[in-house]
Design an enzyme around this catalytic site. Structure first.
Site, PDB file in Angstrom:
ATOM      1  N   GLU A 279       0.827  -1.215   0.000  1.00 52.79           N
ATOM      2  CA  GLU A 279       0.000   0.000   0.000  1.00 52.79           C
ATOM      3  C   GLU A 279       0.860   1.264   0.000  1.00 52.79           C
ATOM      4  O   GLU A 279       0.817   2.060   0.943  1.00 52.79           O
ATOM      5  CB  GLU A 279      -0.886   0.048   1.251  1.00 52.79           C
ATOM      6  CG  GLU A 279      -1.973  -0.976   1.332  1.00 52.79           C
ATOM      7  CD  GLU A 279      -2.676  -0.918   2.683  1.00 52.79           C
ATOM      8  OE1 GLU A 279      -3.697  -1.591   2.819  1.00 52.79           O
ATOM      9  OE2 GLU A 279      -2.196  -0.218   3.612  1.00 52.79           O
ATOM     10  N   PRO A 280       1.669   1.496  -1.011  1.00 53.22           N
ATOM     11  CA  PRO A 280       2.450   2.742  -1.028  1.00 53.22           C
ATOM     12  C   PRO A 280       1.559   3.950  -1.278  1.00 53.22           C
ATOM     13  O   PRO A 280       0.619   3.898  -2.070  1.00 53.22           O
ATOM     14  CB  PRO A 280       3.422   2.528  -2.187  1.00 53.22           C
ATOM     15  CG  PRO A 280       2.738   1.544  -3.078  1.00 53.22           C
ATOM     16  CD  PRO A 280       1.901   0.669  -2.187  1.00 53.22           C
ATOM     17  N   ARG A 282       2.736   7.828   0.133  1.00 59.85           N
ATOM     18  CA  ARG A 282       3.727   8.898   0.076  1.00 59.85           C
ATOM     19  C   ARG A 282       4.786   8.622  -0.995  1.00 59.85           C
ATOM     20  O   ARG A 282       5.180   9.527  -1.738  1.00 59.85           O
ATOM     21  CB  ARG A 282       4.393   9.013   1.453  1.00 59.85           C
ATOM     22  CG  ARG A 282       5.432  10.118   1.571  1.00 59.85           C
ATOM     23  CD  ARG A 282       6.337   9.899   2.769  1.00 59.85           C
ATOM     24  NE  ARG A 282       5.607   9.545   3.952  1.00 59.85           N
ATOM     25  CZ  ARG A 282       5.204  10.412   4.876  1.00 59.85           C
ATOM     26  NH1 ARG A 282       5.452  11.689   4.711  1.00 59.85           N
ATOM     27  NH2 ARG A 282       4.568   9.996   5.951  1.00 59.85           N
ATOM     28  N   ARG A 318       2.602  19.864   8.305  1.00 60.89           N
ATOM     29  CA  ARG A 318       3.407  18.706   8.681  1.00 60.89           C
ATOM     30  C   ARG A 318       4.594  19.052   9.575  1.00 60.89           C
ATOM     31  O   ARG A 318       4.980  18.252  10.427  1.00 60.89           O
ATOM     32  CB  ARG A 318       3.887  17.953   7.430  1.00 60.89           C
ATOM     33  CG  ARG A 318       2.726  17.333   6.643  1.00 60.89           C
ATOM     34  CD  ARG A 318       3.222  16.488   5.491  1.00 60.89           C
ATOM     35  NE  ARG A 318       4.036  15.387   5.943  1.00 60.89           N
ATOM     36  CZ  ARG A 318       5.334  15.234   5.651  1.00 60.89           C
ATOM     37  NH1 ARG A 318       5.948  16.130   4.888  1.00 60.89           N
ATOM     38  NH2 ARG A 318       6.006  14.201   6.102  1.00 60.89           N
ATOM     39  N   TYR A 322       4.814  17.034  13.120  1.00 57.96           N
ATOM     40  CA  TYR A 322       5.888  16.106  13.478  1.00 57.96           C
ATOM     41  C   TYR A 322       7.227  16.482  12.841  1.00 57.96           C
ATOM     42  O   TYR A 322       8.025  15.619  12.485  1.00 57.96           O
ATOM     43  CB  TYR A 322       5.525  14.653  13.134  1.00 57.96           C
ATOM     44  CG  TYR A 322       4.791  14.436  11.831  1.00 57.96           C
ATOM     45  CD1 TYR A 322       5.452  14.454  10.606  1.00 57.96           C
ATOM     46  CD2 TYR A 322       3.430  14.179  11.829  1.00 57.96           C
ATOM     47  CE1 TYR A 322       4.782  14.246   9.430  1.00 57.96           C
ATOM     48  CE2 TYR A 322       2.742  13.957  10.640  1.00 57.96           C
ATOM     49  CZ  TYR A 322       3.433  13.988   9.440  1.00 57.96           C
ATOM     50  OH  TYR A 322       2.758  13.768   8.268  1.00 57.96           O
ATOM     51  N   CYS A 354      -1.534  32.786  12.617  1.00 58.24           N
ATOM     52  CA  CYS A 354      -1.251  33.389  13.925  1.00 58.24           C
ATOM     53  C   CYS A 354      -0.877  32.314  14.936  1.00 58.24           C
ATOM     54  O   CYS A 354      -1.577  32.083  15.932  1.00 58.24           O
ATOM     55  CB  CYS A 354      -2.461  34.196  14.399  1.00 58.24           C
ATOM     56  SG  CYS A 354      -2.749  35.663  13.409  1.00 58.24           S
ATOM     57  N   GLU A 355       0.235  31.652  14.669  1.00 59.82           N
ATOM     58  CA  GLU A 355       0.778  30.618  15.532  1.00 59.82           C
ATOM     59  C   GLU A 355       2.300  30.696  15.470  1.00 59.82           C
ATOM     60  O   GLU A 355       2.865  30.752  14.379  1.00 59.82           O
ATOM     61  CB  GLU A 355       0.347  29.215  15.069  1.00 59.82           C
ATOM     62  CG  GLU A 355      -1.134  28.944  15.073  1.00 59.82           C
ATOM     63  CD  GLU A 355      -1.691  28.707  16.463  1.00 59.82           C
ATOM     64  OE1 GLU A 355      -0.887  28.435  17.393  1.00 59.82           O
ATOM     65  OE2 GLU A 355      -2.922  28.793  16.625  1.00 59.82           O
ATOM     66  N   TYR A 383       0.369  14.484   1.936  1.00 57.60           N
ATOM     67  CA  TYR A 383      -0.143  14.986   3.225  1.00 57.60           C
ATOM     68  C   TYR A 383      -0.077  16.500   3.353  1.00 57.60           C
ATOM     69  O   TYR A 383       0.051  17.035   4.449  1.00 57.60           O
ATOM     70  CB  TYR A 383       0.611  14.313   4.391  1.00 57.60           C
ATOM     71  CG  TYR A 383       0.503  12.817   4.339  1.00 57.60           C
ATOM     72  CD1 TYR A 383      -0.695  12.179   4.616  1.00 57.60           C
ATOM     73  CD2 TYR A 383       1.592  12.027   3.972  1.00 57.60           C
ATOM     74  CE1 TYR A 383      -0.816  10.798   4.535  1.00 57.60           C
ATOM     75  CE2 TYR A 383       1.489  10.652   3.887  1.00 57.60           C
ATOM     76  CZ  TYR A 383       0.278  10.048   4.173  1.00 57.60           C
ATOM     77  OH  TYR A 383       0.165   8.686   4.087  1.00 57.60           O
TER      78      TYR A 383
END
Length: 425
Positions: A279-280, A282, A318, A322, A354-355, A383
């Site tokens: 199941e590739p 990415r 992303r 992580y 605003c983070e 993603y």
């Protein structure tokens, strides 16, 4: 042309025609990955299948591309399944995955005739049985197991460890009770097992550990319950590199040792070799995609230079999730050397949300830029579009496919009217 070219198209022209931020996919790269799957896995090893993990990037155009390339789909939600159905994707080549399926999702999966449902919880079996009985059919299933392998990757994208939210533990009664239930039901056809160890893996060692554990489980199930595993889904997780100058991961560097171990273990344990499925996700799309941004301003502080762009964590969360790594180049001068202001200052590419965590790249290697310049982030094909949001009421970018010097709009840029639709007073 000295500027950045992607899929044979000038990225400056793409920005002018479609606006920024802009997701750009070289569909030729995607097709070449599909061809690599066919040639080095499906054609090399008998009784094999490949399913694209659509959560990485799913649009109707992408689904059609996967259909044209002869692969199947792995979907995990009502929306993903409906997207596939909307373009008449062959349902026997669809598998329904996910750890918290709703009754509505299972009903749609059964009634539409998906090839496999990957069972993640005992309660799913009763719901599958209910809808399969109503449909007058037997639904093929795999049962997902957590093989107890702690993959060498970020904890947020490790999925096969003991205690994972995904799958049945290989030890104990839960898995065996589920298999027994499935075998006793005339409306469930238990075909085998599924596992997934994690994402962004660059060697097959964690997959090999999992195959060793799962084939041992297959032996135990045969000896304890006379259960024959006819299919084994290895999942995906094959890594994607952050820059086109780096050699990409070859699929066969994973699948050849995995298949050799499967054959060896089945011979050792006197087991029939099951159908093998990968199941590739990415690995198919990530390196095909770039994101083009416009620089809004540059803020030079004593210890850091901030390059602020007209997107950010709303179109690519992303790094915030992580600490995903990216590299960027100037669209105008992609080969220009990095500007070093004073030797001790690092450069961060940041977004407009605003983070404080709205960061795209830390320690970026970029030439001297000015407001209005364009930059491109590599390896953003997976993603990003899938995880994008309208945080701060920012509009989702458009998606463009490029190949052999031509471009095609496949997702329109979100408009204010799109955003306000359904937003009631």
């Amino acid at each position: 042309m000295s500027g950045l070219i992607w899929g044979g198209v000038d990225c400056q022209r793409l920005a002018e025609e479609y606006g920024t931020p802009l997701y750009v996919y070289d569909s030729g790269i995607i097709r070449s990955r599909c061809r690599e799957i066919r040639e080095t896995f499906l054609a090399r090893w008998v009784n094999t299948r490949a399913r694209y993990a659509s959560k990485a990037f799913m649009t109707r155009a992408m689904v059609k591309l996967i259909q044209d390339e002869g692969l199947g789909l792995d979907v995990v939600s009502y929306g993903e399944l409906q997207t596939a159905l909307s373009v008449n994707f062959p349902t026997e080549r669809i598998e329904m995955n996910g750890n918290a399926k709703s009754r509505e999702e299972i009903e749609l999966a059964v009634n539409s005739g998906v090839g496999r449902i990957i069972v993640d919880h005992p309660d799913e079996l009763r719901v599958i049985e209910e809808y399969a009985r109503r449909a007058g059919r037997s639904q093929k299933i795999l049962i997902r197991v957590a093989p107890g392998v702690d993959a060498h990757t970020h904890s947020y994208i490790s999925t096969g460890q003991t205690g994972s939210k995904f799958g049945f533990p290989e030890e104990g009664p839960m898995l065996r009770d589920a298999i027994r239930y499935a075998q006793e039901s005339e409306h469930i056809d238990f075909r085998g097992l599924h596992f997934h160890v994690g994402s962004q893996l660059f060697d097959p060692q964690d997959h090999l550990k999992a195959i060793g554990k799962v084939t041992g489980l297959m032996r135990d199930l045969k000896n304890e319950m006379n259960v024959l595993i006819r299919e084994l889904n290895f999942g995906g997780g094959f890594g994607a590199v952050i820059n086109p100058s780096i050699q990409s991961v070859k699929l066969e560097d994973f699948t050849d040792p995995m298949m050799k171990m499967l054959y060896a273990k089945c011979e050792e344990y006197n087991l029939e070799v099951p159908r093998a499925i990968i199941e590739p996700g990415r690995w198919i799309v990530s390196e095909a995609g770039i994101t083009i941004y416009r620089v809004e301003n540059i803020k030079e502080l004593p210890k850091v230079t901030y390059i602020a762009v007209n997107g950010g964590m709303s179109d690519n969360p992303r790094y915030a999730l992580y600490q995903a790594e990216y590299e960027a180049v100037s669209v105008k001068e992609p080969n220009a050397p990095a500007y070093d202001r004073d030797g001790g200052t690092h450069v961060s590419v940041v977004g407009k949300c605003c983070e404080s965590g709205d960061i795209l790249i830390e320690n970026a290697k970029l030439p001297r830029l000015e407001a209005g310049d364009l930059i491109a982030l590599y390896n953003t094909g997976a993603y990003t579009f899938s995880m994008s949001s309208s945080y701060n009421r920012l509009l989702r970018p458009a998606v463009v496919f490029v190949e052999r010097g031509k471009s095609k709009l496949v997702v329109e840029r979100e408009s204010i009217e799109d955003m306000l639709k359904g937003d009631l007073i």
